[in-house]
Scaffold this motif. Structure first.
Motif, mmCIF file in Angstrom:
data_model
loop_
_atom_site.group_PDB
_atom_site.id
_atom_site.type_symbol
_atom_site.label_atom_id
_atom_site.label_comp_id
_atom_site.label_asym_id
_atom_site.label_seq_id
_atom_site.Cartn_x
_atom_site.Cartn_y
_atom_site.Cartn_z
ATOM 1 N N UNK A 111 0.853 -1.200 0.000
ATOM 2 C CA UNK A 111 0.000 0.000 0.000
ATOM 3 C C UNK A 111 0.885 1.245 0.000
ATOM 4 N N UNK A 112 0.422 2.282 -0.718
ATOM 5 C CA UNK A 112 1.240 3.509 -0.818
ATOM 6 C C UNK A 112 0.559 4.725 -0.236
ATOM 7 N N UNK A 113 -0.661 4.576 0.245
ATOM 8 C CA UNK A 113 -1.344 5.717 0.853
ATOM 9 C C UNK A 113 -2.529 5.229 1.658
ATOM 10 N N UNK A 114 -2.913 5.975 2.694
ATOM 11 C CA UNK A 114 -4.023 5.567 3.551
ATOM 12 C C UNK A 114 -5.044 6.691 3.652
ATOM 13 N N UNK A 115 -6.309 6.353 3.579
ATOM 14 C CA UNK A 115 -7.390 7.330 3.714
ATOM 15 C C UNK A 115 -8.517 6.984 2.771
ATOM 16 N N UNK A 116 -9.727 7.347 3.153
ATOM 17 C CA UNK A 116 -10.875 6.993 2.324
ATOM 18 C C UNK A 116 -11.018 7.929 1.132
ATOM 19 N N UNK A 117 -10.779 9.216 1.338
ATOM 20 C CA UNK A 117 -10.968 10.185 0.254
ATOM 21 C C UNK A 117 -9.602 10.716 -0.183
ATOM 22 N N UNK A 118 -8.971 11.470 0.703
ATOM 23 C CA UNK A 118 -7.610 11.963 0.403
ATOM 24 C C UNK A 118 -6.614 11.013 1.041
ATOM 25 N N UNK A 119 -5.710 10.511 0.236
ATOM 26 C CA UNK A 119 -4.727 9.551 0.736
ATOM 27 C C UNK A 119 -3.582 10.265 1.448
ATOM 28 N N UNK A 120 -3.245 9.771 2.625
ATOM 29 C CA UNK A 120 -2.028 10.230 3.293
ATOM 30 C C UNK A 120 -0.868 9.402 2.741
ATOM 31 N N UNK B 51 -11.396 12.966 8.522
ATOM 32 C CA UNK B 51 -11.679 14.156 9.330
ATOM 33 C C UNK B 51 -11.469 13.945 10.817
ATOM 34 N N UNK B 52 -10.615 12.985 11.184
ATOM 35 C CA UNK B 52 -10.338 12.734 12.600
ATOM 36 C C UNK B 52 -11.255 11.685 13.218
ATOM 37 N N UNK B 53 -12.297 11.296 12.467
ATOM 38 C CA UNK B 53 -13.227 10.267 12.993
ATOM 39 C C UNK B 53 -12.497 8.940 13.143
ATOM 40 N N UNK B 54 -11.605 8.665 12.192
ATOM 41 C CA UNK B 54 -10.876 7.394 12.234
ATOM 42 C C UNK B 54 -10.163 7.192 13.575
ATOM 43 N N UNK B 55 -9.475 8.237 14.011
ATOM 44 C CA UNK B 55 -8.679 8.131 15.231
ATOM 45 C C UNK B 55 -9.506 7.942 16.481
ATOM 46 N N UNK B 56 -10.753 8.366 16.429
ATOM 47 C CA UNK B 56 -11.615 8.196 17.595
ATOM 48 C C UNK B 56 -12.346 6.854 17.564
ATOM 49 N N UNK B 57 -12.530 6.324 16.366
ATOM 50 C CA UNK B 57 -13.358 5.132 16.183
ATOM 51 C C UNK B 57 -12.540 3.836 16.253
ATOM 52 N N UNK B 58 -11.361 3.854 15.622
ATOM 53 C CA UNK B 58 -10.643 2.590 15.418
ATOM 54 C C UNK B 58 -10.043 1.973 16.686
#
Ligand code: FE2
Ligand code: FE2
Length: 393
Positions: A106-115, A355-362
């Motif tokens: 994998x080369x990027x992470x994120x649902x919309x904009x890839x980090x 939008x920061x939801x990932x960090x609170x949910x995962x």
């Protein structure tokens, strides 16, 4: 209330994992200096604060609360409380570790904009985190490592080559099951079954090994070219595999859905199959721990006498691996962060995904990561241990 960074919401000091006598502390964004703790009246030096770091706190009392002062250069910067898990009676028999959702390649992470990492390092974050997770699991004392699917990102030849790099670093026996990303079926994707079997990691779609005190079962729940999982076609084999006087730990990639209309993405094994499978499995063996990956989050639920867990990915927030301490009377799961500083820096960055939801949910709550289960059948014969060396490729 714990202080947080205004943009990321990350807590600068976090007690992420607890066992009966050990806790994992993770920090980031502390002032430059030497991090220490004062716990139960004892001073410990943990190391340089750096950008991010982690350390184990040991010699704790089981099933107890411990007040911890975190210091930088001797000055208290924050306070936390550690609640340890209870000890399991009897001798420890074995340690098993799992890693899942490595997504090698994998080369990027994120649902919309890839980090992404800029510039892309030779040792990219998926392999870097997977290697660090495996190394930590071995140092923790794991006797066996289970790869729980989504080993590669798209199953391309160069992605499987990264698995070889990872395996070269692992000195303990390895079992593997594929995930949907391994069987995605793109034009350049290789056949996951063939790739895993070629490496001696995947003898059958339902495989099991007897180790001391427990039967380890791996189940392939993939459905070629599909995101979701299937289990009905293999459930008779699974029931046969777990029909043993010892408890069974069942590892699969897809989680068992709890609703007809899944409430989270990605979809696991649909309820119409999951419900019947659980009933059949519990009829075959009441002492079950079932653990999946796929969701990249940490969760725990109970179903009858079964403990069912989901464990997150090695490479996106929070970036974890799981350990299981097996006793004759029960098992303790601990989910730990991959603690190498260059992995923490990346996985902390991915906290901001969606939008920061990932960090609170995962991450889930502590109880979604660290839990002690006592088997329901008090007295049972212990199956003679298989020579673990025979599991090596
Ligand atoms: Fe995944
Ligand atoms: Fe998956």
């Amino acid at each position: 209330m714990a202080p947080t960074f205004p943009f990321t919401g990350l807590d600068p000091v976090e007690v992420f994992a607890v066992e009966d006598t050990v806790a994992q502390l993770v920090w980031r964004g502390l002032p430059a200096g030497e991090v220490g703790i004062v716990i139960d009246g004892r001073d410990h030096v943990l190391g340089d604060s750096g950008v991010a770091g982690a350390a184990d706190i040991g010699d704790l009392r089981p099933a107890a609360g411990h007040a911890v002062d975190i210091t930088v250069d001797g000055r208290v910067v924050c306070q936390r409380t550690v609640h340890t898990e209870p000890a399991i009676e009897g001798d420890e028999l074995l340690r098993i570790a799992t890693i899942s959702d490595l997504h090698l390649g994998e080369e990027g992470f994120g649902l919309v904009r890839k980090m992404r990492e800029h510039p892309q390092p030779a040792n990219g974050y998926p392999l870097r985190c997977a290697k660090a997770a495996a190394r930590a699991a071995v140092e923790w004392g794991a006797d066996l490592l289970v790869l729980k699917g989504d080993i590669t990102d798209l199953g391309y030849p160069e992605h499987w080559e990264l698995l070889d790099e990872l395996l070269a670093d692992i000195p303990i026996p390895v079992m593997a099951i594929p995930g949907n990303h391994d069987t995605v079926g793109r034009t350049r994707s290789l056949d996951a079954t063939a790739e895993l079997q070629r490496r001696g990691l995947f003898p059958a779609e339902v495989q099991y090994r007897d180790v001391e005190g427990v039967r380890i079962v791996g189940v392939d729940t993939t459905c070629a070219g599909r995101t979701w999982g299937r289990i009905r076609r293999r459930i008779d084999d699974v029931a046969t595999a777990i029909d043993t006087p010892t408890p069974a730990m069942v590892f699969m990639h897809h989680h068992l859905e709890t609703h007809h209309y899944p409430r989270i993405w990605p979809i696991g094994t649909p309820l119409r199959e999951a419900r019947g499978a659980l009933s059949q499995m519990l009829a075959a063996n009441p002492d079950l721990l079932i653990s999946s990956g796929h969701t990249h989050r940490n969760r725990v639920r109970h179903h009858d006498t079964a403990l069912i867990t989901e464990v997150g990915s090695t490479k996106d927030f929070p970036g974890v691996w799981a350990g299981y301490v097996v006793h004759a009377a029960g098992v303790r799961q601990v989910v730990r962060r991959v603690a190498d500083p260059d992995c923490l820096e990346w996985t902390d960055r991915t906290h901001a995904a969606v939008g920061g939801i990932w960090g609170r949910w995962s991450p889930g709550r502590m109880a979604d990561r660290c839990i002690t289960k006592r088997w329901s059948r008090a007295v049972r014969p212990i199956v003679a241990p298989t020579d673990l060396a025979s599991l090596e490729a």
